[in-house]
Design an enzyme around this catalytic site. Sequence first.
Site, PDB file in Angstrom:
ATOM      1  N   LYS A 140      10.360   1.112 -16.726  1.00  0.00           N
ATOM      2  CA  LYS A 140      10.546  -0.048 -15.853  1.00  0.00           C
ATOM      3  C   LYS A 140       9.198  -0.520 -15.331  1.00  0.00           C
ATOM      4  O   LYS A 140       8.308   0.285 -15.054  1.00  0.00           O
ATOM      5  CB  LYS A 140      11.467   0.314 -14.690  1.00  0.00           C
ATOM      6  CG  LYS A 140      12.921   0.508 -15.092  1.00  0.00           C
ATOM      7  CD  LYS A 140      13.812   0.715 -13.879  1.00  0.00           C
ATOM      8  CE  LYS A 140      15.273   0.784 -14.266  1.00  0.00           C
ATOM      9  NZ  LYS A 140      16.157   0.974 -13.086  1.00  0.00           N
ATOM     10  N   ARG A 174      20.805  11.815 -18.846  1.00  0.00           N
ATOM     11  CA  ARG A 174      19.585  11.739 -18.027  1.00  0.00           C
ATOM     12  C   ARG A 174      19.807  12.462 -16.695  1.00  0.00           C
ATOM     13  O   ARG A 174      18.972  13.252 -16.254  1.00  0.00           O
ATOM     14  CB  ARG A 174      19.233  10.267 -17.803  1.00  0.00           C
ATOM     15  CG  ARG A 174      18.065  10.001 -16.851  1.00  0.00           C
ATOM     16  CD  ARG A 174      17.767   8.507 -16.879  1.00  0.00           C
ATOM     17  NE  ARG A 174      16.964   8.034 -15.774  1.00  0.00           N
ATOM     18  CZ  ARG A 174      15.636   8.037 -15.746  1.00  0.00           C
ATOM     19  NH1 ARG A 174      14.968   8.548 -16.772  1.00  0.00           N
ATOM     20  NH2 ARG A 174      14.974   7.547 -14.716  1.00  0.00           N
ATOM     21  N   HIS A 211      23.302   7.712 -19.662  1.00  0.00           N
ATOM     22  CA  HIS A 211      22.688   7.932 -18.357  1.00  0.00           C
ATOM     23  C   HIS A 211      23.155   9.257 -17.767  1.00  0.00           C
ATOM     24  O   HIS A 211      22.429   9.882 -16.983  1.00  0.00           O
ATOM     25  CB  HIS A 211      23.016   6.770 -17.409  1.00  0.00           C
ATOM     26  CG  HIS A 211      21.905   6.437 -16.470  1.00  0.00           C
ATOM     27  ND1 HIS A 211      20.670   6.001 -16.902  1.00  0.00           N
ATOM     28  CD2 HIS A 211      21.823   6.498 -15.119  1.00  0.00           C
ATOM     29  CE1 HIS A 211      19.884   5.792 -15.860  1.00  0.00           C
ATOM     30  NE2 HIS A 211      20.548   6.094 -14.772  1.00  0.00           N
ATOM     31  N   TYR A 269      19.047  14.205  -6.960  1.00  0.00           N
ATOM     32  CA  TYR A 269      19.406  15.320  -7.835  1.00  0.00           C
ATOM     33  C   TYR A 269      19.392  16.648  -7.095  1.00  0.00           C
ATOM     34  O   TYR A 269      20.069  17.585  -7.499  1.00  0.00           O
ATOM     35  CB  TYR A 269      18.473  15.359  -9.050  1.00  0.00           C
ATOM     36  CG  TYR A 269      18.600  14.118  -9.882  1.00  0.00           C
ATOM     37  CD1 TYR A 269      19.733  13.900 -10.661  1.00  0.00           C
ATOM     38  CD2 TYR A 269      17.625  13.127  -9.867  1.00  0.00           C
ATOM     39  CE1 TYR A 269      19.874  12.752 -11.411  1.00  0.00           C
ATOM     40  CE2 TYR A 269      17.756  11.973 -10.612  1.00  0.00           C
ATOM     41  CZ  TYR A 269      18.889  11.792 -11.378  1.00  0.00           C
ATOM     42  OH  TYR A 269      19.037  10.639 -12.105  1.00  0.00           O
ATOM     43  N   HIS A 300      10.471   7.669 -12.009  1.00  0.00           N
ATOM     44  CA  HIS A 300      10.892   7.074 -10.745  1.00  0.00           C
ATOM     45  C   HIS A 300       9.670   6.627  -9.950  1.00  0.00           C
ATOM     46  O   HIS A 300       8.699   7.389  -9.809  1.00  0.00           O
ATOM     47  CB  HIS A 300      11.682   8.086  -9.904  1.00  0.00           C
ATOM     48  CG  HIS A 300      13.062   8.329 -10.410  1.00  0.00           C
ATOM     49  ND1 HIS A 300      13.784   9.462 -10.099  1.00  0.00           N
ATOM     50  CD2 HIS A 300      13.874   7.591 -11.218  1.00  0.00           C
ATOM     51  CE1 HIS A 300      14.970   9.404 -10.690  1.00  0.00           C
ATOM     52  NE2 HIS A 300      15.041   8.283 -11.371  1.00  0.00           N
ATOM     53  N   ARG A 310      15.622   6.968 -20.326  1.00  0.00           N
ATOM     54  CA  ARG A 310      16.714   6.006 -20.223  1.00  0.00           C
ATOM     55  C   ARG A 310      17.152   5.576 -21.616  1.00  0.00           C
ATOM     56  O   ARG A 310      16.369   5.599 -22.566  1.00  0.00           O
ATOM     57  CB  ARG A 310      16.284   4.780 -19.411  1.00  0.00           C
ATOM     58  CG  ARG A 310      15.837   5.091 -17.989  1.00  0.00           C
ATOM     59  CD  ARG A 310      15.320   3.836 -17.301  1.00  0.00           C
ATOM     60  NE  ARG A 310      14.898   4.092 -15.924  1.00  0.00           N
ATOM     61  CZ  ARG A 310      13.669   4.417 -15.558  1.00  0.00           C
ATOM     62  NH1 ARG A 310      12.706   4.520 -16.486  1.00  0.00           N
ATOM     63  NH2 ARG A 310      13.369   4.629 -14.288  1.00  0.00           N
TER      64      ARG A 310
END
Length: 321
Positions: free
Chosen positions: A197, A270, A267, A302, A293, A173
């Site tokens: 995250k 990414r 992004h 994706y 994730h 990110r």
Amino acid sequence: MTEVTTSEAGAGGATTPDRVLEQQAELLHAYSRHLGAERGRSEHTRRAYLGDVRHLLVFAARRGIDGIDELRIADLRAWLGEQADAGAARSTIARRAASARTFLRWAERTGRIPSDPSLRLVAPKRRPTLPGVLRQDEAGELLDLATVRADDADPIHVRDRAMLELLYASGIRVGELAALDVDDLDLRQGVVRVLGKGAKERVVPFGAPARRAVEDWLAARPRVVGAHSGAALFLGRRGRRVDARQVRTVVHELLSHLPDAPDLGPHGLRHSAATHLLEGGADLRMVQEILGHASLATTQIYTHVSVDRLRRSYEQAHPRA
């Protein structure tokens, strides 16, 4: 808990947002501490959550609600309805509903309200959207352009090439890229240590082109190091750590020289990295690990991108498509 009343809010009893938020400062500060210390949310996420809560508090005060303990499900529905009437996107409304639920659940657990009025709050579901991506040849053209520009020996152009190569090679990110320190890189093994995250750390591989670009930048970096540089990997012209806005500007500016490529931000690189990995035969769970994730379902979007592109190629190429 500090209460907000319309009689205190200003001249003539009018409620002003600044007055509301000033009187709820202690509540908001406590909630911000909870998001950071207990839930490990990033500064960006805390800012988004608090912005949604402030929006709710101002709305409630306009309705004459003196404190959050007086909020009812009808007030929450009216809050979301007002946003829908104003043309807010479904994704925005869904996010704000989720923010309200998180906030009120915390308020109940900490004894600030007797019960959580958001338990039956239903927000519109987000429409699934396919992320924009570059084709593999477009990604190659973008990185070639960054390489050519870096040949002018301007250290910032050398930095730009390294940032783009690392973004595309690793799929990290933009905030993760900006937060990197020099010692987060292991150039010998071709991996970067990333704090993602939820304060979760992961190790992400990158290839030889990204390694060469980063090595070139590390050689040029001393030319822009300043008193405030610290250990930051990527620096601006004044020697401070780059921020996400600066990285976005670089990506948009370089993509503007490729007339047929979509206008994507960091992004988008990414998304492109994830799509190209899957198109190249990578395992879905490996891509999940690389992207950081929490859920495999997030990564699966994706696969839809790849199938969509496969369908378009088939329709263009097959005589009986």
